[in-house]
Design a protein around this motif. Structure first.
Motif, PDB file in Angstrom:
ATOM      1  N   VAL A 293      47.794  40.226  33.865  1.00 55.44           N
ATOM      2  CA  VAL A 293      48.146  41.638  33.700  1.00 55.44           C
ATOM      3  C   VAL A 293      46.932  42.436  33.255  1.00 55.44           C
ATOM      4  N   ALA A 294      46.153  41.881  32.321  1.00 55.32           N
ATOM      5  CA  ALA A 294      44.964  42.578  31.837  1.00 55.32           C
ATOM      6  C   ALA A 294      43.953  42.783  32.959  1.00 55.32           C
ATOM      7  N   VAL A 295      43.729  41.756  33.785  1.00 56.01           N
ATOM      8  CA  VAL A 295      42.782  41.882  34.893  1.00 56.01           C
ATOM      9  C   VAL A 295      43.303  42.902  35.906  1.00 56.01           C
ATOM     10  N   ALA A 296      44.609  42.850  36.216  1.00 57.15           N
ATOM     11  CA  ALA A 296      45.189  43.800  37.161  1.00 57.15           C
ATOM     12  C   ALA A 296      45.058  45.229  36.651  1.00 57.15           C
ATOM     13  N   THR A 305      34.591  46.215  34.708  1.00 54.98           N
ATOM     14  CA  THR A 305      33.965  45.032  35.279  1.00 54.98           C
ATOM     15  C   THR A 305      34.785  44.473  36.439  1.00 54.98           C
ATOM     16  N   VAL A 306      36.090  44.694  36.438  1.00 62.11           N
ATOM     17  CA  VAL A 306      36.939  44.236  37.540  1.00 62.11           C
ATOM     18  C   VAL A 306      36.843  45.195  38.717  1.00 62.11           C
ATOM     19  N   ALA A 328      48.846  39.768  41.924  1.00 63.11           N
ATOM     20  CA  ALA A 328      49.616  40.661  41.062  1.00 63.11           C
ATOM     21  C   ALA A 328      49.821  41.978  41.795  1.00 63.11           C
ATOM     22  N   ARG A 329      51.005  42.536  41.655  1.00 64.51           N
ATOM     23  CA  ARG A 329      51.344  43.805  42.291  1.00 64.51           C
ATOM     24  C   ARG A 329      51.384  44.900  41.240  1.00 64.51           C
TER      25      ARG A 329
END
Length: 367
Positions: A293-296, A305-306, A328-329
């Motif tokens: 969730v954090a990366v999304a 950074t992502v 992840a959506r």
């Protein structure tokens, strides 16, 4: 003490009904560390699995909150350390709780898919599990596969609702520079799903596509960065020890070919961003769902950074993890991130009676 063991996603979680674990002579922490055998890294005298992903528990209760079916409290039980950390949520255990709620009768199946509305009491966050219930019935088996698990389970869609914390970017910046070995390292410090520090892999001499042993070998020298991130995010004070559970910590990099832990070759074109995360100071064999969730969420932040590697233009972000590719959506509501949806599987492994020695019992050797 009765308990149920459920595999949720890529973790195993022991689930306890609140009525069975509270009100005992010992504290809940003492009961858990004793039951899991936490004093020993092998957890040989307990129900723990000797890794961070298999030394987890959740205490489950019917919820009296309007619009919520289940309250659950997540516990990360120590491995080789007699402590329990209560500071975060766990998406894989939330997946397990969703299936357990139906198996235990706390929630009745409704239609082909049953929505279990849950609240994580550690963080106050709302998570819904949409569990496959063919014919309006609980089923113990299914055909849903997820990377990192060899066998199928019951399909569970996990939806993190309003995943951002009080501030999506606790420092107010999409990128902060933290110092490592005399050089600045870009990091996105974000609070969505859980507080997380996502470092640029290249700045650390990594790619984000390392095999687990290689990433694990680098972790000890990188833990100082995690401490600096925790202080900047306000998760920990300078004179306090940093929780092992939060902030989540990992590196992100550009897609490149790599071999997953199952031996499958993953091509750079199959995913959007490479991710390697740590869990309780050890490499995570896949990726925790709160970390997903954090990366999304970071993919929606200009300059992060992502976002440097993907814009998630169609609302889906594909992450290259050690176990393979997971997706992840993103669910937007104007400029706000209203939710993140993940596809998982779960399986009830056992309903058990656990025999827990009194924590204050004197060992035979001492006597």
């Amino acid at each position: 003490m009765p308990a149920t063991l459920v595999r949720g996603g890529t973790s195993k979680c022991w689930l306890f009904n609140v009525a069975d674990i509270h009100g005992r002579a010992a504290s809940v922490d003492e009961v858990l560390v004793t039951a899991f055998g936490s004093q020993d890294r092998s957890q040989i005298d307990g129900i723990g699995g000797a890794t961070s992903t298999t030394s987890k528990a959740a205490i489950v209760a019917h919820s009296y909150e309007p619009g919520v079916d289940i309250d659950y409290t997540f516990a990360q039980v120590g491995v080789g350390a007699e402590r329990v950390e209560w500071g975060s949520n766990c998406g894989n255990c939330a997946t397990a709780v969703g299936l357990y709620a139906l198996q235990s009768g706390l929630v009745r199946p409704r239609g082909e898919r049953t929505r279990v509305r849950m609240r994580n009491t550690n963080t106050g966050s709302r998570v819904d599990a949409v569990v496959s219930t063919p014919g309006g019935r609980f089923t113990a088996t299914g055909d849903a596969l997820v990377p990192g698990v060899a066998s199928p389970g019951v399909a569970v869609g996990l939806e993190f609702l309003d995943p951002a914390g009080a501030e999506l970017l606790p420092t107010g910046s999409p990128v902060d520079e933290l110092w490592f070995d005399g050089r600045a390292v870009p990091a996105t410090l974000i609070d969505a799903g859980a507080p997380a520090a996502l470092f640029d892999a290249t700045a650390l001499g990594l790619t984000g596509s390392e095999e687990l042993p290689e990433f694990g070998a680098r972790l000890p020298e990188l833990l100082g960065l995690r401490r600096d991130a925790a202080i900047r995010m306000g998760v920990s004070a300078p004179d306090e020890p940093v929780s092992h559970a939060v902030p989540k910590f990992g590196v992100v990099g550009a897609p490149r070919d790599y071999t997953a832990s199952c031996g499958t070759r993953v091509r750079a074109g199959d995913y959007d961003v490479a991710v390697r995360m740590a869990s309780m100071h050890a490499p995570h064999p896949a990726i925790g769902l709160t970390s997903m969730v954090a990366v999304a969420a970071a993919a929606t932040v200009l300059g992060s950074t992502v976002r440097a590697h993907t814009e998630a233009a169609d609302g889906t972000i594909r992450l290259g993890t050690p176990a393979g590719v997971v997706s992840a959506r993103l669910v937007p509501d104007g400029d706000r991130l209203a939710g993140v949806r993940l596809h998982r599987s779960a399986r009830v492994i056992a309903s058990a009676s656990i025999f827990v020695p009194r924590p204050d019992r004197e060992p035979v050797a001492a006597r």
